[in-house]
Write a protein that holds these residues in place. Structure first.
Motif, PDB file in Angstrom:
ATOM      1  N   ARG A 190      22.025  20.975  67.158  1.00 32.60           N
ATOM      2  CA  ARG A 190      22.512  22.067  67.851  1.00 32.60           C
ATOM      3  C   ARG A 190      23.287  23.138  67.117  1.00 32.60           C
ATOM      4  NH1 ARG A 190      25.573  19.688  72.480  1.00 32.60           N
ATOM      5  NH2 ARG A 190      26.002  18.358  70.774  1.00 32.60           N
ATOM      6  N   ALA A 191      23.644  22.624  65.794  1.00 37.73           N
ATOM      7  CA  ALA A 191      24.435  23.405  65.230  1.00 37.73           C
ATOM      8  C   ALA A 191      23.767  25.031  64.741  1.00 37.73           C
ATOM      9  CB  ALA A 191      24.968  22.791  63.623  1.00 37.73           C
ATOM     10  N   LYS A 192      24.569  25.850  64.755  1.00 35.32           N
ATOM     11  CA  LYS A 192      23.867  27.357  64.795  1.00 35.32           C
ATOM     12  C   LYS A 192      24.695  28.079  63.526  1.00 35.32           C
ATOM     13  CE  LYS A 192      21.272  26.914  68.516  1.00 35.32           C
ATOM     14  NZ  LYS A 192      20.002  26.011  68.123  1.00 35.32           N
ATOM     15  N   PRO A 193      23.962  29.062  63.122  1.00 37.95           N
ATOM     16  CA  PRO A 193      24.562  29.798  62.179  1.00 37.95           C
ATOM     17  C   PRO A 193      25.948  30.600  62.255  1.00 37.95           C
ATOM     18  CG  PRO A 193      22.231  30.642  62.190  1.00 37.95           C
ATOM     19  CD  PRO A 193      22.473  29.354  63.237  1.00 37.95           C
ATOM     20  N   ALA A 242      25.510  29.240  52.841  1.00 39.54           N
ATOM     21  CA  ALA A 242      25.545  28.930  54.228  1.00 39.54           C
ATOM     22  C   ALA A 242      24.595  28.142  54.944  1.00 39.54           C
ATOM     23  CB  ALA A 242      26.052  30.422  54.995  1.00 39.54           C
ATOM     24  N   TYR A 243      23.242  28.609  54.635  1.00 36.76           N
ATOM     25  CA  TYR A 243      21.789  27.923  55.342  1.00 36.76           C
ATOM     26  C   TYR A 243      21.918  26.408  54.667  1.00 36.76           C
ATOM     27  CZ  TYR A 243      21.008  31.718  58.444  1.00 36.76           C
ATOM     28  OH  TYR A 243      20.955  32.668  59.297  1.00 36.76           O
ATOM     29  N   ASP A 244      22.207  26.187  53.632  1.00 40.38           N
ATOM     30  CA  ASP A 244      22.404  24.822  53.221  1.00 40.38           C
ATOM     31  C   ASP A 244      23.422  23.851  53.879  1.00 40.38           C
ATOM     32  OD1 ASP A 244      20.364  25.395  51.216  1.00 40.38           O
ATOM     33  OD2 ASP A 244      21.795  25.930  49.830  1.00 40.38           O
ATOM     34  N   LEU A 245      24.618  24.439  53.958  1.00 38.17           N
ATOM     35  CA  LEU A 245      25.402  23.907  55.003  1.00 38.17           C
ATOM     36  C   LEU A 245      25.156  23.567  56.234  1.00 38.17           C
ATOM     37  CD1 LEU A 245      28.501  25.842  53.644  1.00 38.17           C
ATOM     38  CD2 LEU A 245      28.232  23.381  52.946  1.00 38.17           C
ATOM     39  N   LEU A 246      24.392  24.367  57.076  1.00 36.70           N
ATOM     40  CA  LEU A 246      23.898  24.675  58.321  1.00 36.70           C
ATOM     41  C   LEU A 246      22.850  23.340  58.507  1.00 36.70           C
ATOM     42  CD1 LEU A 246      23.503  25.382  61.102  1.00 36.70           C
ATOM     43  CD2 LEU A 246      21.907  27.147  60.198  1.00 36.70           C
ATOM     44  N   ALA A 247      21.995  23.257  57.433  1.00 34.97           N
ATOM     45  CA  ALA A 247      21.067  22.293  57.205  1.00 34.97           C
ATOM     46  C   ALA A 247      21.545  21.012  57.418  1.00 34.97           C
ATOM     47  CB  ALA A 247      19.947  22.459  55.975  1.00 34.97           C
ATOM     48  N   ALA A 248      22.815  20.885  56.267  1.00 31.36           N
ATOM     49  CA  ALA A 248      23.300  19.340  56.584  1.00 31.36           C
ATOM     50  C   ALA A 248      24.173  19.130  57.531  1.00 31.36           C
ATOM     51  CB  ALA A 248      24.235  19.697  55.304  1.00 31.36           C
ATOM     52  N   LEU A 249      24.758  20.150  58.383  1.00 31.60           N
ATOM     53  CA  LEU A 249      25.189  19.847  59.690  1.00 31.60           C
ATOM     54  C   LEU A 249      24.387  19.385  60.597  1.00 31.60           C
ATOM     55  CD1 LEU A 249      27.973  23.062  59.579  1.00 31.60           C
ATOM     56  CD2 LEU A 249      28.340  20.326  59.501  1.00 31.60           C
ATOM     57  N   VAL A 292      32.726  20.683  57.043  1.00 32.16           N
ATOM     58  CA  VAL A 292      32.071  22.077  55.999  1.00 32.16           C
ATOM     59  C   VAL A 292      32.759  21.777  54.651  1.00 32.16           C
ATOM     60  CG1 VAL A 292      31.672  24.288  55.763  1.00 32.16           C
ATOM     61  CG2 VAL A 292      31.167  23.224  57.725  1.00 32.16           C
ATOM     62  N   LEU A 293      34.074  21.667  54.513  1.00 30.63           N
ATOM     63  CA  LEU A 293      34.814  21.701  53.087  1.00 30.63           C
ATOM     64  C   LEU A 293      34.308  20.322  52.590  1.00 30.63           C
ATOM     65  CD1 LEU A 293      37.016  23.008  51.624  1.00 30.63           C
ATOM     66  CD2 LEU A 293      38.580  21.565  52.855  1.00 30.63           C
ATOM     67  N   GLU A 294      34.053  19.214  53.219  1.00 31.99           N
ATOM     68  CA  GLU A 294      33.421  18.072  52.619  1.00 31.99           C
ATOM     69  C   GLU A 294      32.325  18.335  51.867  1.00 31.99           C
ATOM     70  OE1 GLU A 294      35.505  14.388  55.184  1.00 31.99           O
ATOM     71  OE2 GLU A 294      33.381  15.243  55.566  1.00 31.99           O
ATOM     72  N   LEU A 295      31.354  19.004  52.644  1.00 32.57           N
ATOM     73  CA  LEU A 295      30.090  19.499  52.142  1.00 32.57           C
ATOM     74  C   LEU A 295      30.278  20.187  50.844  1.00 32.57           C
ATOM     75  CD1 LEU A 295      28.277  20.024  55.414  1.00 32.57           C
ATOM     76  CD2 LEU A 295      27.758  18.220  53.789  1.00 32.57           C
ATOM     77  N   ILE A 296      31.064  21.308  50.791  1.00 29.47           N
ATOM     78  CA  ILE A 296      31.314  22.184  49.882  1.00 29.47           C
ATOM     79  C   ILE A 296      31.813  21.281  48.822  1.00 29.47           C
ATOM     80  CG2 ILE A 296      32.778  24.091  48.986  1.00 29.47           C
ATOM     81  CD1 ILE A 296      32.330  25.370  51.790  1.00 29.47           C
ATOM     82  N   TRP A 297      32.901  20.559  48.940  1.00 24.47           N
ATOM     83  CA  TRP A 297      33.288  19.727  47.483  1.00 24.47           C
ATOM     84  C   TRP A 297      32.410  18.606  47.515  1.00 24.47           C
ATOM     85  CZ3 TRP A 297      37.049  20.641  44.478  1.00 24.47           C
ATOM     86  CH2 TRP A 297      38.004  21.546  44.612  1.00 24.47           C
ATOM     87  N   ASP A 298      31.129  18.410  47.828  1.00 26.06           N
ATOM     88  CA  ASP A 298      30.360  17.232  47.405  1.00 26.06           C
ATOM     89  C   ASP A 298      29.808  17.317  46.058  1.00 26.06           C
ATOM     90  OD1 ASP A 298      30.167  15.746  49.761  1.00 26.06           O
ATOM     91  OD2 ASP A 298      28.332  16.602  50.519  1.00 26.06           O
ATOM     92  N   ASN A 299      29.944  18.574  45.493  1.00 26.16           N
ATOM     93  CA  ASN A 299      29.947  18.679  43.912  1.00 26.16           C
ATOM     94  C   ASN A 299      30.461  20.110  43.450  1.00 26.16           C
ATOM     95  OD1 ASN A 299      28.203  20.887  44.516  1.00 26.16           O
ATOM     96  ND2 ASN A 299      26.644  19.379  45.151  1.00 26.16           N
ATOM     97  N   GLY A 359      50.677  25.485  60.995  1.00 29.78           N
ATOM     98  CA  GLY A 359      50.447  25.208  62.326  1.00 29.78           C
ATOM     99  C   GLY A 359      48.753  25.407  62.622  1.00 29.78           C
ATOM    100  N   LEU A 360      47.908  25.045  61.708  1.00 32.78           N
ATOM    101  CA  LEU A 360      46.483  25.407  62.024  1.00 32.78           C
ATOM    102  C   LEU A 360      45.732  24.057  62.467  1.00 32.78           C
ATOM    103  CD1 LEU A 360      46.003  27.771  59.146  1.00 32.78           C
ATOM    104  CD2 LEU A 360      46.300  28.518  61.720  1.00 32.78           C
ATOM    105  N   ARG A 361      44.919  24.390  63.259  1.00 32.93           N
ATOM    106  CA  ARG A 361      43.700  22.984  63.487  1.00 32.93           C
ATOM    107  C   ARG A 361      42.791  23.045  62.317  1.00 32.93           C
ATOM    108  NH1 ARG A 361      40.869  23.638  68.215  1.00 32.93           N
ATOM    109  NH2 ARG A 361      40.310  21.518  67.833  1.00 32.93           N
ATOM    110  N   PHE A 362      42.858  21.593  61.949  1.00 29.00           N
ATOM    111  CA  PHE A 362      42.023  21.231  60.708  1.00 29.00           C
ATOM    112  C   PHE A 362      40.755  20.339  61.502  1.00 29.00           C
ATOM    113  CE2 PHE A 362      40.675  18.880  56.666  1.00 29.00           C
ATOM    114  CZ  PHE A 362      39.886  20.034  56.020  1.00 29.00           C
ATOM    115  N   THR A 363      39.864  21.151  62.070  1.00 27.59           N
ATOM    116  CA  THR A 363      38.984  20.488  63.012  1.00 27.59           C
ATOM    117  C   THR A 363      37.958  19.556  62.245  1.00 27.59           C
ATOM    118  OG1 THR A 363      37.366  22.263  62.840  1.00 27.59           O
ATOM    119  CG2 THR A 363      39.296  22.312  64.830  1.00 27.59           C
ATOM    120  N   PRO A 364      37.238  18.698  63.247  1.00 26.01           N
ATOM    121  CA  PRO A 364      36.161  17.756  62.488  1.00 26.01           C
ATOM    122  C   PRO A 364      35.060  18.709  61.772  1.00 26.01           C
ATOM    123  CG  PRO A 364      36.936  16.903  64.478  1.00 26.01           C
ATOM    124  CD  PRO A 364      37.495  18.349  64.520  1.00 26.01           C
ATOM    125  N   LEU A 365      34.813  19.850  62.251  1.00 23.90           N
ATOM    126  CA  LEU A 365      33.652  20.906  61.815  1.00 23.90           C
ATOM    127  C   LEU A 365      34.499  21.307  60.492  1.00 23.90           C
ATOM    128  CD1 LEU A 365      31.083  22.214  61.884  1.00 23.90           C
ATOM    129  CD2 LEU A 365      32.034  23.931  63.416  1.00 23.90           C
TER     130      LEU A 365
END
Length: 154
Positions: free
Chosen positions: A63-66, A50-57, A37-44, A27-33
């Protein structure tokens, strides 16, 4: 995690679909964000910081922030979709997010690939030994740093 030679696109798609199904069941929301982020983590199968994920976002949304990334990582950790690699302050996707489990991580210091192991007897021995010393463990994370087979062959 899977070794270097496998169909990674299928692996990634499976992980995302699995997370989506688990969120629906819980019953949880799997939001686009959260998905992104999960896709970015699973890219390899290497660590994600965290800051590499932020840069990709920020490539999609400047406007994405830490705090946004950290809240998303907290959600993914709480749901078991990712593991935190304490020694590297980084994250990696989890192969078995459907339930909490003990695991061990093999981390290649050359290429950065991480492989998740499930050796219940090792975890049980560690807990048993800790209890025999009067220590009550809450959790354990075992990280083994070294060189993967592919890097050793190079």
């Amino acid at each position: 995690m899977k070794p270097h030679c496998h169909r990674h696109a299928e692996c990634k798609q499976s992980a995302i679909a699995h997370a989506e199904t688990i969120c629906q069941k819980r019953g949880l929301r799997f939001t686009p964000l959260r998905r992104r982020v999960l896709e970015l983590i699973w890219d390899n199968h290497e660590v994600s910081r965290a800051y590499d994920l932020l840069a990709a976002l920020q490539q999609d949304d400047p406007r994405a922030k830490p705090p946004t990334v950290y809240r998303t990582l907290d959600f993914l950790l709480e749901q078991g979709f990712i593991h935190r690699i304490e020694s590297l302050n980084a994250f990696v996707g989890c192969d078995h997010p459907e339930k909490r489990h003990e695991f061990q991580l093999l981390i290649c210091t050359d290429c950065g690939v991480v492989e998740e192991l499930h050796l219940p007897s090792l975890s049980e021995d560690l807990y048993r030994s800790a209890r025999s010393h009067g220590f009550k463990p809450d959790s354990q994370t075992m990280e083994v740093h070294g060189r993967c087979a592919r890097c050793q062959a190079d």
